[in-house]
Design an enzyme around this catalytic site. Sequence first.
Site, PDB file in Angstrom:
ATOM      1  N   THR A   1      -4.207   5.180   3.457  1.00 35.61           N
ATOM      2  CA  THR A   1      -2.937   5.733   3.004  1.00 35.61           C
ATOM      3  C   THR A   1      -3.070   6.461   1.669  1.00 35.61           C
ATOM      4  O   THR A   1      -2.330   7.412   1.404  1.00 35.61           O
ATOM      5  CB  THR A   1      -1.884   4.608   2.887  1.00 35.61           C
TER       6      THR A   1
ATOM      7  N   LYS B   1       0.821  -1.213   0.000  1.00 35.23           N
ATOM      8  CA  LYS B   1       0.000   0.000   0.000  1.00 35.23           C
ATOM      9  C   LYS B   1       0.853   1.260   0.000  1.00 35.23           C
ATOM     10  O   LYS B   1       0.431   2.308  -0.496  1.00 35.23           O
ATOM     11  CB  LYS B   1      -0.984  -0.021   1.165  1.00 35.23           C
TER      12      LYS B   1
END
Length: 331
Positions: free
Chosen positions: A247, A190
């Site tokens: 994120t 991620k």
Amino acid sequence: MQIRSVSVVGGGAWGTALAQTLSHGGTPVTLWAREPEVVEDINARHVNRTFLPGIDLNPEVRATSELPAVANADAILAVVPAQHLRETMTKLGRVVAANTPVIICAKGIEQSTNRFMGDVLEDVAPHLLRVVLSGPSFAADVARGLPSALTLACRNETVGRALAAALSSRQMRLYWTSDVLGTELGGAVKNVLAIAAGIVEGRGLGASAHAAIVTRGFAELRRFGEAMGARPETLLGLSGLGDLILTCGSPQSRNMSLGRALGEGRSLAEILGARSAVTEGVFTSKALVKLAHERGVDMPIAEAVNGIIEGRLLVDEAITALMQRPLKAED
């Protein structure tokens, strides 16, 4: 398993936030920091102005610059940057008792070996028990006592459940899983995808493009995870999809904010030169792309990010290349 004391190895924002949360739960916490000014700040002023400004810390959090001083805790949280985990745990592993749980909180892949953090720990300290903590969490939110939920992964169910119960609090809820690799994988991948999301925002490409890059990024994470042996439910959980959404969706993310700066036209050297904290996606991208190639996994977004970071691609060239890929069925 009784957890009467906890050590946190790493005095950055996330390590400080975890120490703060655990101390409010009544667990004695000792935090090791490499920087003398961070140790002095925490002990004398109960703040960490270098990495977590604006947060008043619990006076029960005590800091040290002596690594052996954190070795005797019932559980150790390893929160050093991913590329420094090997060196730190090599030193610490010499003085920690066998079977002590080491909870890895760093998210990345070691660039020099293409190994995940749990594998690095087993390389240098196989007598310690590998545990992984990951999931959608910003250090400032956790330090302020705002609600969060994370995944705690351990192959030993008894230990995993005991640690989840011991480390959970009214503000931080931990879910246990035995899928250690899948939990690590989501946290590492991620970071790279968040750089891509930041580039989209920095280039002013709009909300539609942002949604597309996050969704197709998740498709890459899922393909890579399946090839590596991660469980689908882990990839769809807090440490996979959950962390990706967080994120990629906020400039609080160091990786997204770096991508946004790249999209605005700033150079990587300029961006990194102005930062005190490590942006893990920069180091993970090369290792991730290499692992994907070895397993025949198609990850065009991750490859584009790596090309930009290494200076082989301009931002606009990478965007054009992604948009002009051959059309295919959605997977």
